[in-house]
Write a protein that holds these residues in place. Structure first.
Motif, mmCIF file in Angstrom:
data_model
loop_
_atom_site.group_PDB
_atom_site.id
_atom_site.type_symbol
_atom_site.label_atom_id
_atom_site.label_comp_id
_atom_site.label_asym_id
_atom_site.label_seq_id
_atom_site.Cartn_x
_atom_site.Cartn_y
_atom_site.Cartn_z
ATOM 1 N N LYS A 158 0.801 -1.233 0.000
ATOM 2 C CA LYS A 158 0.000 0.000 0.000
ATOM 3 C C LYS A 158 0.832 1.280 0.000
ATOM 4 O O LYS A 158 0.380 2.313 -0.502
ATOM 5 C CB LYS A 158 -0.975 0.009 1.185
ATOM 6 N N ASP A 159 2.034 1.253 0.534
ATOM 7 C CA ASP A 159 2.854 2.458 0.608
ATOM 8 C C ASP A 159 4.015 2.445 -0.377
ATOM 9 O O ASP A 159 4.936 3.267 -0.267
ATOM 10 C CB ASP A 159 3.407 2.629 2.033
ATOM 11 N N LEU A 160 3.986 1.518 -1.326
ATOM 12 C CA LEU A 160 5.155 1.305 -2.181
ATOM 13 C C LEU A 160 5.009 1.867 -3.586
ATOM 14 O O LEU A 160 5.950 1.822 -4.378
ATOM 15 C CB LEU A 160 5.474 -0.195 -2.254
ATOM 16 N N GLY A 161 3.847 2.378 -3.923
ATOM 17 C CA GLY A 161 3.646 2.976 -5.238
ATOM 18 C C GLY A 161 3.285 1.961 -6.308
ATOM 19 O O GLY A 161 3.318 0.747 -6.082
ATOM 20 N N GLU A 162 2.956 2.459 -7.480
ATOM 21 C CA GLU A 162 2.591 1.597 -8.600
ATOM 22 C C GLU A 162 3.820 0.859 -9.110
ATOM 23 O O GLU A 162 4.922 1.402 -9.118
ATOM 24 C CB GLU A 162 1.978 2.429 -9.722
ATOM 25 N N ALA A 163 3.610 -0.385 -9.547
ATOM 26 C CA ALA A 163 4.753 -1.190 -9.987
ATOM 27 C C ALA A 163 4.289 -2.420 -10.742
ATOM 28 O O ALA A 163 3.100 -2.749 -10.769
ATOM 29 C CB ALA A 163 5.584 -1.616 -8.775
ATOM 30 N N ARG A 164 5.235 -3.078 -11.333
ATOM 31 C CA ARG A 164 5.022 -4.418 -11.874
ATOM 32 C C ARG A 164 5.385 -5.394 -10.766
ATOM 33 O O ARG A 164 6.485 -5.327 -10.207
ATOM 34 C CB ARG A 164 5.898 -4.641 -13.102
ATOM 35 N N TYR A 165 4.465 -6.323 -10.448
ATOM 36 C CA TYR A 165 4.664 -7.200 -9.300
ATOM 37 C C TYR A 165 5.177 -8.582 -9.693
ATOM 38 O O TYR A 165 4.732 -9.170 -10.687
ATOM 39 C CB TYR A 165 3.344 -7.380 -8.537
ATOM 40 N N PHE A 166 6.082 -9.061 -8.857
ATOM 41 C CA PHE A 166 6.562 -10.436 -8.942
ATOM 42 C C PHE A 166 6.336 -11.062 -7.572
ATOM 43 O O PHE A 166 6.722 -10.478 -6.549
ATOM 44 C CB PHE A 166 8.046 -10.485 -9.327
ATOM 45 N N TYR A 167 5.679 -12.207 -7.564
ATOM 46 C CA TYR A 167 5.304 -12.846 -6.300
ATOM 47 C C TYR A 167 6.007 -14.201 -6.197
ATOM 48 O O TYR A 167 5.911 -15.026 -7.106
ATOM 49 C CB TYR A 167 3.789 -13.027 -6.247
ATOM 50 N N VAL A 168 6.705 -14.416 -5.091
ATOM 51 C CA VAL A 168 7.440 -15.661 -4.868
ATOM 52 C C VAL A 168 6.763 -16.421 -3.735
ATOM 53 O O VAL A 168 6.659 -15.914 -2.613
ATOM 54 C CB VAL A 168 8.917 -15.391 -4.512
ATOM 55 N N GLY A 169 6.271 -17.619 -4.030
ATOM 56 C CA GLY A 169 5.556 -18.405 -3.022
ATOM 57 C C GLY A 169 5.695 -19.889 -3.243
ATOM 58 O O GLY A 169 6.381 -20.337 -4.176
ATOM 59 N N ASP A 170 5.025 -20.657 -2.386
ATOM 60 C CA ASP A 170 5.189 -22.117 -2.440
ATOM 61 C C ASP A 170 3.873 -22.876 -2.423
ATOM 62 O O ASP A 170 3.870 -24.090 -2.235
ATOM 63 C CB ASP A 170 6.038 -22.588 -1.250
ATOM 64 N N SER A 171 2.758 -22.176 -2.607
ATOM 65 C CA SER A 171 1.477 -22.864 -2.427
ATOM 66 C C SER A 171 0.443 -22.434 -3.458
ATOM 67 O O SER A 171 0.590 -21.413 -4.145
ATOM 68 C CB SER A 171 0.918 -22.576 -1.028
ATOM 69 N N GLU A 172 -0.626 -23.203 -3.525
ATOM 70 C CA GLU A 172 -1.745 -22.865 -4.402
ATOM 71 C C GLU A 172 -2.401 -21.567 -3.956
ATOM 72 O O GLU A 172 -2.897 -20.793 -4.785
ATOM 73 C CB GLU A 172 -2.766 -24.005 -4.407
ATOM 74 N N THR A 173 -2.392 -21.315 -2.656
ATOM 75 C CA THR A 173 -2.922 -20.053 -2.135
ATOM 76 C C THR A 173 -2.140 -18.878 -2.702
ATOM 77 O O THR A 173 -2.710 -17.867 -3.124
ATOM 78 C CB THR A 173 -2.856 -20.043 -0.599
#
Length: 222
Positions: A158-173
């Motif tokens: 919320k405080d980081l500004g507009e961006a292209r996001y990359f999400y690193v995770g390990d689950s279906e969630t």
């Protein structure tokens, strides 16, 4: 590429750190008080990913059901035990510290998005010496919601500004959440989930964070 801000958002349990042993320790303490047999870390790992309350519920269901005192009672008991020591036996996966330092040096903003509640999560990431890398946080108790609700992700950034996001995770969630926010999803194959590498929506799968760093380096063209 260089004109577009990039933000990397990371899950914690099973992604950055192997935390199941610490959670298991608290879980087995609860089972001991109930006179039930201990379970192993491999089994407990399958309970992780949908919030700590759900973990405790699955633990009790698997070992004989929720006792008469109810889930709330045993969840509170579990959390009291776990909060005293959320980091013993937990450790970062190989290459995590190197990757986070690499991203910091490339001036890439990072955020943490975890189902773990703020008090134990903060203790853990400070103990693991990675707290300072993150500029945004969403914990299991930061909002009234849990992943994959999009509002959890929005809280983290919320405080980081507009961006292209990359999400690193390990689950279906995590995959589900990444799809909702239109983030490139990078799947840690050695976490707590079944193999999702074949699933639509997974942009990159990796066994080690050294592999992920090579991939990111190629993506950045540096």
């Amino acid at each position: 590429m260089k004109s577009t801000k990039v933000i990397f958002v990371f899950d914690l349990d099973g992604t950055l750190a192997h935390t199941a042993p610490s959670l298991l320790k608290a879980g087995n303490r609860v089972l001991k008080e109930l006179g039930r047999k201990k379970i192993n870390v491999e089994k407990y790992s399958t309970f992780i990913g949908k919030g700590t309350r759900r973990q405790v519920e699955q633990l009790l269901d698997y070992t004989g059901g929720v006792p008469e005192k109810g889930l709330d009672f045993y969840y509170e008991k579990f959390m009291k035990i776990y909060k005293t020591d959320p980091f013993s036996d937990s450790f970062l996966y190989p290459g995590v510290s190197v990757l986070l330092q690499f991203l910091k040096e490339k001036k890439i903003t990072m955020a943490l998005c975890t189902q773990k509640n703020s008090e134990p999560a903060t203790k853990l990431i400070k103990e693991l010496k990675i707290y300072e890398y993150f500029k945004g946080f969403a914990f299991g108790d930061s909002t009234k919601f849990l992943k994959p609700d999009i509002r959890v992700f929005k809280h983290a950034v919320k405080d980081l500004g507009e961006a292209r996001y990359f999400y690193v995770g390990d689950s279906e969630t995590d995959l589900s959440l990444a799809e909702k926010v239109n983030a490139n999803f990078m799947f840690h194959k050695n976490g707590y989930s079944e193999d999702l590498s074949y699933r639509k929506g997974v942009s990159f799968s990796f066994d080690t964070f050294f592999q992920l760093q090579v991939h990111i380096t190629e993506f950045l063209g540096q």
